[in-house]
Scaffold this motif. Structure first.
Motif, PDB file in Angstrom:
ATOM      1  N   ASN A   1       0.727  29.392  -9.440  1.00  0.00           N
ATOM      2  CA  ASN A   1       1.127  28.168  -9.915  1.00  0.00           C
ATOM      3  C   ASN A   1       0.434  26.714  -9.039  1.00  0.00           C
ATOM      4  OD1 ASN A   1       3.908  29.495  -9.253  1.00  0.00           O
ATOM      5  ND2 ASN A   1       2.488  30.976  -7.629  1.00  0.00           N
ATOM      6  N   GLY A   2       0.917  25.191  -9.522  1.00  0.00           N
ATOM      7  CA  GLY A   2       0.601  24.316  -9.424  1.00  0.00           C
ATOM      8  C   GLY A   2       1.985  23.162  -9.851  1.00  0.00           C
ATOM      9  N   LEU A   3       1.281  21.965 -10.047  1.00  0.00           N
ATOM     10  CA  LEU A   3       1.405  21.193 -11.622  1.00  0.00           C
ATOM     11  C   LEU A   3       1.631  21.473 -12.345  1.00  0.00           C
ATOM     12  CD1 LEU A   3       3.852  18.619 -12.365  1.00  0.00           C
ATOM     13  CD2 LEU A   3       1.254  17.527 -12.017  1.00  0.00           C
ATOM     14  N   PHE A   4       0.845  22.464 -13.341  1.00  0.00           N
ATOM     15  CA  PHE A   4       0.242  23.233 -14.251  1.00  0.00           C
ATOM     16  C   PHE A   4      -0.087  24.366 -14.176  1.00  0.00           C
ATOM     17  CE2 PHE A   4      -0.741  18.982 -15.346  1.00  0.00           C
ATOM     18  CZ  PHE A   4      -0.275  18.748 -16.914  1.00  0.00           C
ATOM     19  N   GLY A   5       0.110  25.831 -14.387  1.00  0.00           N
ATOM     20  CA  GLY A   5      -0.384  26.916 -14.459  1.00  0.00           C
ATOM     21  C   GLY A   5      -1.572  27.275 -14.638  1.00  0.00           C
ATOM     22  N   TYR A   6      -1.809  27.953 -16.258  1.00  0.00           N
ATOM     23  CA  TYR A   6      -3.142  28.568 -16.535  1.00  0.00           C
ATOM     24  C   TYR A   6      -3.707  27.209 -17.652  1.00  0.00           C
ATOM     25  CZ  TYR A   6      -2.429  33.018 -16.000  1.00  0.00           C
ATOM     26  OH  TYR A   6      -2.521  34.734 -15.969  1.00  0.00           O
TER      27      TYR A   6
END
Length: 335
Positions: A207-212
């Motif tokens: 999780n985050g603004l982006f994942g991978y």
């Protein structure tokens, strides 16, 4: 004997029913959207007079009284705010104002991928709205590794993530950009900020603004968490990205806010930072909380290179806890 011609009478003009016009969102002011048409038996001598009666309260459109040409008056109309307009258009006989007909004319706002740009290095996709930022999820994987993006202003996610809006996701809020496929493009934040990020996914990893993030570049970006919320997830959770790998470059990125995730690989900026990736000139002003292992203010688990970065805040974890990185567990890792 006097003869009276009774065939030359005024007819009621009729606005053609079912008319549908369209224009692209973010179009410039002044463009012609199209012609509203009407039929009138007197048209050869007395063309009808067109006017908008309702549906234009915000003043987005004007109509040419003589031709029926509809013009956009304001720039920046976004499909997230306006999917379509229903304009009640009147056609009035020139010689008799009592003779008129009204019909609804639908004006659709067509979606474009971003607020401009071609996605090339010379002409990157322009990220202007929350919807633009969210649109990146449709450009993932190696087939889009050549795509470039640039922020052109701050992006405030607060409304977009609120109930009834596209980013709410039944209270899970922001869905990371890149899970089943990686983000592999090039994002330049242009020193602008993504504000009020919020994620509540306690049963989901990465999780985050982006994942991978894989073989990608993210530079010159600020990301802050909603001060009344936090980033919640399972392993590999952080503010910027859950996992950064394969020679990615993260530079001049600054994050702030609270991250609360279990069981481990939890960071302020990235959950895990892997194999040949370089993070430089970045900072985190954060509170990071976990009871698991590999918990860091900047990176949870690091096997990449960290240069000229700093962290302010509190980091709480079970084991392998650090201000910059919770653990650097590869001989190639360098802080």
């Amino acid at each position: 004997m006097m003869t009276i011609d009774v065939t030359d009478v005024n007819e009621t003009p009729v606005v053609d029913a079912g008319q549908m016009l369209r224009f692209d969102e973010e179009s410039p002011a002044g463009i012609s959207i199209g012609l509203v048409t009407a039929t009138d038996e007197d048209a050869t001598d007395n063309a009808p007079v067109f006017s908008i009666q309702s549906g234009n309260e915000d003043g987005f459109f004007s109509i040419d009284a003589a031709t029926g040409e509809l013009t956009l008056l304001q720039e920046g109309v976004n499909r997230y705010d306006y999917e379509s307009f229903s304009l009640l258009v009147r056609a009035t006989d020139q010689n008799d104002a009592q003779l008129y007909t009204e019909e609804n004319v639908v004006v659709n706002v067509d979606e474009i991928p971003f607020s401009g740009g071609a996605g090339t290095e010379a002409d990157p996709f322009r990220i202007k709205t929350p919807k633009d930022l969210d649109e990146i999820r449709n450009y993932l994987g190696s087939s889009h590794a050549d795509k470039y993006y640039v922020l052109v202003n701050d992006i405030d996610l607060q409304e977009y993530l609120s109930e009834g809006n596209p980013g709410y996701n039944n209270g899970l809020f922001w869905e990371r950009l890149g899970y089943y496929e990686n983000f592999e493009g090039h994002l330049n934040g242009n020193s602008f900020s993504v504000l009020n990020l919020k994620i509540n996914r306690p049963n989901e990893y990465i999780n985050g603004l982006f994942g991978y993030v894989n073989s990608a570049e993210i530079i010159n970006l600020n990301v802050s968490v909603d001060p009344l919320a936090e980033i919640v997830g399972k392993s590999a959770t952080a503010i910027l990205a859950g996992s950064v790998s394969e020679g990615s470059i993260i530079s001049n990125v600054h994050v702030s806010g609270k991250v609360n995730a279990e069981p481990g690989n939890v960071g302020g900026l990235a959950g895990s930072f892997i194999n040949g990736s370089v993070i430089s000139d970045c900072s985190a002003t954060v509170e990071v909380v976990s009871t698991g292992s590999a918990v860091g203010g900047l990176i949870g688990a690091n096997s990449g290179t960290i240069l000229r970065c700093h962290v302010e805040g509190a980091v709480t974890g079970g084991e392998y806890v650090g201000g910059i990185a919770g653990i650097s567990n590869d001989q190639r890792a360098r802080v």
